[in-house]
Design a protein around this motif. Sequence first.
Motif, short mmCIF file in Angstrom:
data_model
loop_
_atom_site.label_atom_id
_atom_site.label_comp_id
_atom_site.label_asym_id
_atom_site.label_seq_id
_atom_site.Cartn_x
_atom_site.Cartn_y
_atom_site.Cartn_z
N THR A 301 0.79 -1.17 0.20
CA THR A 301 -0.09 0.01 -0.08
C THR A 301 0.86 1.38 -0.21
OG1 THR A 301 -0.23 -0.05 2.46
CG2 THR A 301 -1.95 -1.04 1.21
N VAL A 302 2.17 1.36 0.73
CA VAL A 302 2.84 2.41 0.64
C VAL A 302 3.40 2.55 -0.97
CG1 VAL A 302 5.23 3.21 1.31
CG2 VAL A 302 3.77 1.98 3.07
N ARG A 303 3.76 1.63 -1.39
CA ARG A 303 4.26 1.67 -2.84
C ARG A 303 3.11 2.26 -3.79
NH1 ARG A 303 7.73 3.73 -5.93
NH2 ARG A 303 8.31 2.40 -7.75
N LEU A 304 1.85 1.69 -3.53
CA LEU A 304 0.83 2.31 -4.47
C LEU A 304 0.51 3.69 -4.00
CD1 LEU A 304 -1.78 -0.79 -4.04
CD2 LEU A 304 -0.87 0.00 -6.28
N ALA A 305 0.58 4.05 -2.87
CA ALA A 305 0.28 5.44 -2.62
C ALA A 305 1.39 6.31 -3.12
CB ALA A 305 0.44 5.69 -1.02
N GLU A 306 2.71 5.98 -3.13
CA GLU A 306 3.64 6.62 -3.74
C GLU A 306 3.76 6.95 -5.19
OE1 GLU A 306 7.39 5.45 -0.70
OE2 GLU A 306 7.19 4.50 -2.73
N LEU A 307 3.28 5.75 -5.89
CA LEU A 307 3.02 5.83 -7.39
C LEU A 307 1.83 6.84 -7.58
CD1 LEU A 307 3.68 2.07 -8.28
CD2 LEU A 307 5.11 4.08 -9.02
N ALA A 308 0.67 6.83 -6.86
CA ALA A 308 -0.35 7.41 -7.18
C ALA A 308 0.07 8.91 -6.83
CB ALA A 308 -1.34 7.20 -6.08
N GLU A 309 0.78 9.21 -5.96
CA GLU A 309 1.10 10.50 -5.46
C GLU A 309 1.96 11.08 -6.55
OE1 GLU A 309 1.00 14.04 -3.25
OE2 GLU A 309 0.16 12.05 -2.44
N ALA A 310 2.78 10.45 -7.26
CA ALA A 310 3.72 10.84 -8.36
C ALA A 310 2.80 10.82 -9.84
CB ALA A 310 4.93 9.55 -8.44
N GLY A 311 1.69 10.48 -9.44
CA GLY A 311 0.99 10.66 -11.13
C GLY A 311 1.15 9.34 -11.77
N ASP A 312 1.57 8.33 -11.43
CA ASP A 312 1.53 7.12 -12.35
C ASP A 312 0.09 6.82 -12.69
OD1 ASP A 312 3.40 4.66 -12.92
OD2 ASP A 312 1.62 3.80 -12.25
N ALA A 313 0.08 6.63 -14.14
CA ALA A 313 -1.13 6.37 -14.69
C ALA A 313 -1.64 4.99 -14.22
CB ALA A 313 -0.82 6.44 -16.28
#
Length: 411
Positions: A301-313
């Motif tokens: 979940t931490v990695r998913l949040a990081e990617l979402a925060e960075a705008g990963d499509a």
Amino acid sequence: MSLTNAPGAVRQGSLRELNLALVLGRIAAADRPPSRADLAAATGLTRATVSAVVEDLLAGRLVSEADPAPRAGAGRPARGLVLADQGPAGLGLEVNVDYLTVCVVDLAGQIRHRTVQRADLRPVAPADAIARLVELAGRARADAARQGLTLAGAALAVPGLVDDAGLVRLAPNLGWRDVPVPALLAGHPPLTEQVTGVPALVVDNEANLAALGELHSRPPGPASFLHISGEVGIGAGIVLDGALFRGVRGWSGEIGHLPVHPQGRPCRCGGRGCLEQYAGQEAIVAAAGLARAELPADTATVRLAELAEAGDADALRALRDAGTALGVAVASVVNLLDLDTVVLGGGYAPLAPWLCPPVLAEISSRVLTAAWSPVTVRPATLGAEAATVGAAGSVVRRIVAQPAGWLARSG
């Protein structure tokens, strides 16, 4: 016939038990440490009775005296009373699909110990999983003792259907069926030695215990809400008017197995199209294009949040789709129960900024009363700690509600 022998007459012992519970409950609920005079005024008991009750509570290590607040007037300031930070405590245990957790909570609800051991438990036999948990519990007991705490009981959270005898009827994501957890624990004296009291151990569904943890967190939340625990599996605890709704057999809340696509993907439970297959942690990770084998459970979940925060499509799309599926299921529950608060717990809590909008969108379009009765969707106060904190908290709440039992055992 004498009054003391009359049917329904209050025995002296019963009166003492009631007074102990009344006074301790007032101390536990107070916003500031109440004095003995405060307690007498609030309860209607005489000062002499309150003083006697408080002495019992002090001797049993249930309360302690706080330093008096400064006062400008004449006379000695009264000492307030608080729940003891050295005395009985609750042990919370959790077995989940990819981790084991133990925690210790004191009478005031403070977490005094917490350990998480990450491991994929699906290939592990139930007896071996319990043995690992017992080892963690032993460490928790030792740490609690160093802090002056005595474990007064334990509660175990399991992601599945649990009957009144503590038998895990079905935990599909663990592959458990008809697992006699109390019997397995009875074979490990280190655990039975570290708990005192009756019942020594309670086994319950993890979503139920997480909902209780949220209900009794500080500051207090609403009296009615739906708490959703988002892990590999998805469970829900339903709280109505301040009480957990369990259903006829105690098996309510299996929201993860509500079908959101009736002819969709097969589920471990034997059904098709279940919510877990679209909004469970593994489903989100896969949809985001992340390799599960390369992503440890504690960082998913931490990695998913990081990617979402960075705008990963890919991550944003995966979370949006998961939130949409979750919203479809939640809307059905809201339509049925007329709830106005939905709490996202477990692995959903850190992902709430991206899950909440699509969940709310589905609620707005699917809930009949949405136009004039808005629903709040928010992350849980306790997050991933909710189930074990709720488990440990259930032990100490029993003590606060019935302190006479603890005093009898510890006296």
